[in-house]
Scaffold this motif. Structure first.
Motif, PDB file in Angstrom:
ATOM      1  N   UNK A  66       0.866  -1.175   0.000  1.00 17.27           N
ATOM      2  CA  UNK A  66       0.000   0.000   0.000  1.00 17.27           C
ATOM      3  C   UNK A  66       0.901   1.223   0.000  1.00 17.27           C
ATOM      4  N   UNK A  67       0.983   1.884  -1.143  1.00 15.91           N
ATOM      5  CA  UNK A  67       1.922   3.002  -1.265  1.00 15.91           C
ATOM      6  C   UNK A  67       3.342   2.473  -1.171  1.00 15.91           C
ATOM      7  N   UNK A  68       4.097   2.973  -0.198  1.00 18.41           N
ATOM      8  CA  UNK A  68       5.462   2.500   0.017  1.00 18.41           C
ATOM      9  C   UNK A  68       5.546   1.516   1.182  1.00 18.41           C
ATOM     10  N   UNK A  69       4.403   1.111   1.718  1.00 19.50           N
ATOM     11  CA  UNK A  69       4.388   0.222   2.881  1.00 19.50           C
ATOM     12  C   UNK A  69       4.071  -1.209   2.464  1.00 19.50           C
ATOM     13  N   UNK A 100       5.859  -4.591   9.068  1.00 14.72           N
ATOM     14  CA  UNK A 100       5.782  -3.663   7.938  1.00 14.72           C
ATOM     15  C   UNK A 100       7.175  -3.174   7.573  1.00 14.72           C
ATOM     16  N   UNK A 101       7.357  -2.924   6.275  1.00 11.37           N
ATOM     17  CA  UNK A 101       8.622  -2.442   5.744  1.00 11.37           C
ATOM     18  C   UNK A 101       8.330  -1.309   4.775  1.00 11.37           C
ATOM     19  N   UNK A 102       9.236  -0.365   4.690  1.00  5.34           N
ATOM     20  CA  UNK A 102       9.124   0.715   3.714  1.00  5.34           C
ATOM     21  C   UNK A 102       9.951   0.336   2.494  1.00  5.34           C
ATOM     22  N   UNK A 103       9.319   0.370   1.332  1.00  2.40           N
ATOM     23  CA  UNK A 103       9.999   0.003   0.090  1.00  2.40           C
ATOM     24  C   UNK A 103      10.386   1.277  -0.650  1.00  2.40           C
ATOM     25  N   UNK A 104      11.314   1.194  -1.595  1.00  2.00           N
ATOM     26  CA  UNK A 104      11.734   2.390  -2.339  1.00  2.00           C
ATOM     27  C   UNK A 104      10.582   3.034  -3.111  1.00  2.00           C
ATOM     28  N   UNK A 105      10.699   4.330  -3.301  1.00  2.00           N
ATOM     29  CA  UNK A 105       9.720   5.099  -4.064  1.00  2.00           C
ATOM     30  C   UNK A 105       9.578   4.498  -5.461  1.00  2.00           C
ATOM     31  N   UNK A 106       8.353   4.388  -5.951  1.00  2.00           N
ATOM     32  CA  UNK A 106       8.106   3.873  -7.295  1.00  2.00           C
ATOM     33  C   UNK A 106       7.969   2.366  -7.387  1.00  2.00           C
ATOM     34  N   UNK A 107       8.062   1.652  -6.268  1.00  2.00           N
ATOM     35  CA  UNK A 107       7.910   0.196  -6.290  1.00  2.00           C
ATOM     36  C   UNK A 107       6.439  -0.140  -6.520  1.00  2.00           C
ATOM     37  N   UNK A 108       6.174  -1.063  -7.445  1.00  2.00           N
ATOM     38  CA  UNK A 108       4.789  -1.498  -7.644  1.00  2.00           C
ATOM     39  C   UNK A 108       4.674  -3.005  -7.401  1.00  2.00           C
ATOM     40  N   UNK A 122       9.973 -15.878   1.867  1.00  2.00           N
ATOM     41  CA  UNK A 122      10.941 -15.052   1.157  1.00  2.00           C
ATOM     42  C   UNK A 122      10.176 -14.102   0.243  1.00  2.00           C
ATOM     43  N   UNK A 123      10.340 -12.809   0.472  1.00  3.22           N
ATOM     44  CA  UNK A 123       9.709 -11.774  -0.343  1.00  3.22           C
ATOM     45  C   UNK A 123      10.830 -11.076  -1.106  1.00  3.22           C
ATOM     46  N   UNK A 124      10.719 -11.071  -2.429  1.00  2.00           N
ATOM     47  CA  UNK A 124      11.754 -10.474  -3.278  1.00  2.00           C
ATOM     48  C   UNK A 124      11.171  -9.257  -3.991  1.00  2.00           C
ATOM     49  N   UNK A 125      11.885  -8.139  -3.914  1.00  2.00           N
ATOM     50  CA  UNK A 125      11.480  -6.912  -4.600  1.00  2.00           C
ATOM     51  C   UNK A 125      12.500  -6.683  -5.708  1.00  2.00           C
ATOM     52  N   UNK A 126      12.086  -6.929  -6.943  1.00  2.00           N
ATOM     53  CA  UNK A 126      12.986  -6.838  -8.094  1.00  2.00           C
ATOM     54  C   UNK A 126      13.387  -5.388  -8.363  1.00  2.00           C
ATOM     55  N   UNK A 127      14.640  -5.192  -8.685  1.00  2.00           N
ATOM     56  CA  UNK A 127      15.194  -3.881  -9.056  1.00  2.00           C
ATOM     57  C   UNK A 127      14.911  -2.801  -8.011  1.00  2.00           C
ATOM     58  N   UNK A 128      15.000  -3.153  -6.742  1.00  2.00           N
ATOM     59  CA  UNK A 128      14.744  -2.193  -5.671  1.00  2.00           C
ATOM     60  C   UNK A 128      15.983  -1.387  -5.314  1.00  2.00           C
ATOM     61  N   UNK A 129      17.158  -1.946  -5.583  1.00  2.00           N
ATOM     62  CA  UNK A 129      18.401  -1.285  -5.200  1.00  2.00           C
ATOM     63  C   UNK A 129      18.953  -0.562  -6.420  1.00  2.00           C
ATOM     64  N   UNK A 130      18.997   0.728  -6.326  1.00  2.00           N
ATOM     65  CA  UNK A 130      19.549   1.533  -7.420  1.00  2.00           C
ATOM     66  C   UNK A 130      21.022   1.787  -7.117  1.00  2.00           C
ATOM     67  N   UNK A 131      21.863   1.801  -8.145  1.00  2.00           N
ATOM     68  CA  UNK A 131      23.278   2.061  -7.890  1.00  2.00           C
ATOM     69  C   UNK A 131      23.469   3.457  -7.305  1.00  2.00           C
ATOM     70  N   UNK A 132      24.455   3.572  -6.430  1.00  2.00           N
ATOM     71  CA  UNK A 132      24.748   4.870  -5.832  1.00  2.00           C
ATOM     72  C   UNK A 132      25.238   5.807  -6.930  1.00  2.00           C
ATOM     73  N   UNK A 133      24.817   7.057  -6.871  1.00  2.00           N
ATOM     74  CA  UNK A 133      25.271   7.985  -7.902  1.00  2.00           C
ATOM     75  C   UNK A 133      26.788   8.179  -7.799  1.00  2.00           C
ATOM     76  N   UNK A 134      27.415   8.263  -8.969  1.00  2.00           N
ATOM     77  CA  UNK A 134      28.863   8.427  -9.010  1.00  2.00           C
ATOM     78  C   UNK A 134      29.206   9.891  -8.756  1.00  2.00           C
ATOM     79  N   UNK A 135      30.202  10.123  -7.924  1.00  2.00           N
ATOM     80  CA  UNK A 135      30.625  11.490  -7.630  1.00  2.00           C
ATOM     81  C   UNK A 135      31.299  12.079  -8.862  1.00  2.00           C
ATOM     82  N   UNK A 136      30.937  13.286  -9.183  1.00  2.00           N
ATOM     83  CA  UNK A 136      31.535  13.973 -10.336  1.00  2.00           C
ATOM     84  C   UNK A 136      32.076  15.310  -9.878  1.00  2.00           C
ATOM     85  N   UNK A 137      33.243  15.637 -10.355  1.00  2.00           N
ATOM     86  CA  UNK A 137      33.858  16.910 -10.009  1.00  2.00           C
ATOM     87  C   UNK A 137      33.219  17.998 -10.864  1.00  2.00           C
TER      88      UNK A 137
END
Length: 156
Positions: A66-69, A100-108, A122-137
């Motif tokens: 329900x939403x992000x929950x 209850x768990x909070x899932x990433x924004x945009x999870x359906x 076992x509950x699997x949330x596909x593509x829930x982990x987004x790569x950390x943004x790369x630091x740019x100078x």
């Protein structure tokens, strides 16, 4: 210099442990009795939640988003006893268990799958982990250092 890697979901595990400790301390050990024990970890880009549900049928488990929950509810009914039977030791809690768990924004709901085997849900949330943004100078614009005086010619 020591660089330590901290897993993105480690804060959730730490928060979960601290919350359980506070509830036990404030309300006694029985207060957390009806909470499901769980591990949350990643496998590649998937987030995985494993929940202990020993002795609970898959028909008595519900996983809802329900939403992000993300809610996991399980029910262990009280064992029927014949007249004159009684418990000598009672180690399994009965009733409704919820976590209850909070899932990433945009999870359906299409990203989520669940299966139970050997007392572990076992509950699997596909593509829930987004790569950390790369630091740019970022280049800084501005004038070079100002020269206050010009060098004098020594031949004059």
């Amino acid at each position: 210099m020591i660089v330590r890697y901290q897993h993105p979901l480690s804060a959730f595990r730490q928060f979960d442990r601290e919350f359980e400790r506070l509830v036990r301390h404030g309300f006694g050990r029985g207060a957390t009795r009806l909470s499901l024990r769980a591990d949350v970890y990643t496998e590649g880009t998937d987030a995985v939640i494993t929940v202990a549900v020993p002795g609970i049928s898959s028909d008595d488990i519900a996983v809802t988003l329900e939403g992000r929950r993300l809610s996991i509810t399980a029910e262990r009914p009280e064992r029927e006893t014949a007249e004159g039977d009684r418990y000598l030791v009672r180690g399994f809690a009965t009733g409704t268990f919820r976590r209850e768990f909070t899932v990433p924004e945009g999870t359906d709901a299409e990203q989520i799958s669940a299966e139970v085997a050997e007392g572990i849900l076992t509950v699997r949330i596909a593509d829930a982990v987004k790569p950390a943004p790369e630091a740019r100078r970022i280049p800084i614009k501005g004038a070079g250092p100002a020269i206050e005086g010009e060098a004098e010619d020594k031949d004059e």
